[in-house]
Design a protein around this motif. Structure first.
Motif, PDB file in Angstrom:
ATOM      1  N   VAL A 137      31.947 -69.239 -42.343  1.00 35.95           N
ATOM      2  CA  VAL A 137      32.020 -70.061 -43.557  1.00 35.95           C
ATOM      3  C   VAL A 137      32.233 -69.123 -44.740  1.00 35.95           C
ATOM      4  CG1 VAL A 137      30.761 -71.604 -45.089  1.00 35.95           C
ATOM      5  CG2 VAL A 137      30.611 -71.916 -42.631  1.00 35.95           C
ATOM      6  N   GLY A 138      33.302 -69.330 -45.448  1.00 34.33           N
ATOM      7  CA  GLY A 138      33.625 -68.465 -46.575  1.00 34.33           C
ATOM      8  C   GLY A 138      32.761 -68.758 -47.792  1.00 34.33           C
ATOM      9  N   ASP A 139      32.804 -67.847 -48.764  1.00 29.91           N
ATOM     10  CA  ASP A 139      32.002 -67.999 -49.981  1.00 29.91           C
ATOM     11  C   ASP A 139      32.337 -69.282 -50.735  1.00 29.91           C
ATOM     12  OD1 ASP A 139      30.516 -65.724 -49.606  1.00 29.91           O
ATOM     13  OD2 ASP A 139      31.776 -64.466 -50.887  1.00 29.91           O
ATOM     14  N   GLY A 140      33.601 -69.659 -50.756  1.00 29.39           N
ATOM     15  CA  GLY A 140      33.998 -70.869 -51.475  1.00 29.39           C
ATOM     16  C   GLY A 140      33.347 -72.116 -50.890  1.00 29.39           C
ATOM     17  N   ARG A 141      33.422 -72.264 -49.582  1.00 27.89           N
ATOM     18  CA  ARG A 141      32.806 -73.436 -48.927  1.00 27.89           C
ATOM     19  C   ARG A 141      31.296 -73.397 -49.045  1.00 27.89           C
ATOM     20  NH1 ARG A 141      34.879 -75.124 -43.212  1.00 27.89           N
ATOM     21  NH2 ARG A 141      33.760 -76.994 -43.829  1.00 27.89           N
ATOM     22  N   ARG A 142      30.727 -72.179 -48.938  1.00 29.85           N
ATOM     23  CA  ARG A 142      29.271 -72.028 -49.040  1.00 29.85           C
ATOM     24  C   ARG A 142      28.788 -72.464 -50.422  1.00 29.85           C
ATOM     25  NH1 ARG A 142      25.637 -68.709 -50.949  1.00 29.85           N
ATOM     26  NH2 ARG A 142      27.091 -67.142 -51.635  1.00 29.85           N
ATOM     27  N   LYS A 143      29.514 -72.099 -51.457  1.00 30.39           N
ATOM     28  CA  LYS A 143      29.111 -72.465 -52.817  1.00 30.39           C
ATOM     29  C   LYS A 143      29.239 -73.975 -53.054  1.00 30.39           C
ATOM     30  CE  LYS A 143      29.883 -67.923 -54.656  1.00 30.39           C
ATOM     31  NZ  LYS A 143      29.004 -67.346 -55.597  1.00 30.39           N
TER      32      LYS A 143
END
Length: 76
Positions: free
Chosen positions: A11-17
């Motif tokens: 899970v990338g930072d964008g989706r995590r945020k």
């Protein structure tokens, strides 16, 4: 009492945020805390040192990153 929501690997930072924003927007969530996989392993190792030894044998951290949610009072 806490609820733990584990993240899938990759899970990338964008989706995590985005997920974090959605969790924080829940009226039932009093607190939301991101726990990176490294911190999860350290926490687990404090509770069970043998787990740290087992992880060392694997060569990598088997625990995923997660969000911990502390629910607030539910008013109806």
């Amino acid at each position: 009492f806490r609820i733990t929501a584990f993240l899938k690997d990759g899970v990338g930072d964008g989706r995590r945020k985005v997920l974090e924003e959605k969790l924080r927007a829940l009226p039932e969530a009093a607190e939301v805390h991101f726990v990176p996989r490294e911190e999860a392993l350290l926490r687990a190792g404090r509770r069970d040192p043998e787990l740290m030894e087992a992880a060392a044998l694997l060569g990598e951290n088997p625990l995923p990153s997660a969000y911990e949610l502390k629910p607030g009072a539910i008013v109806r």
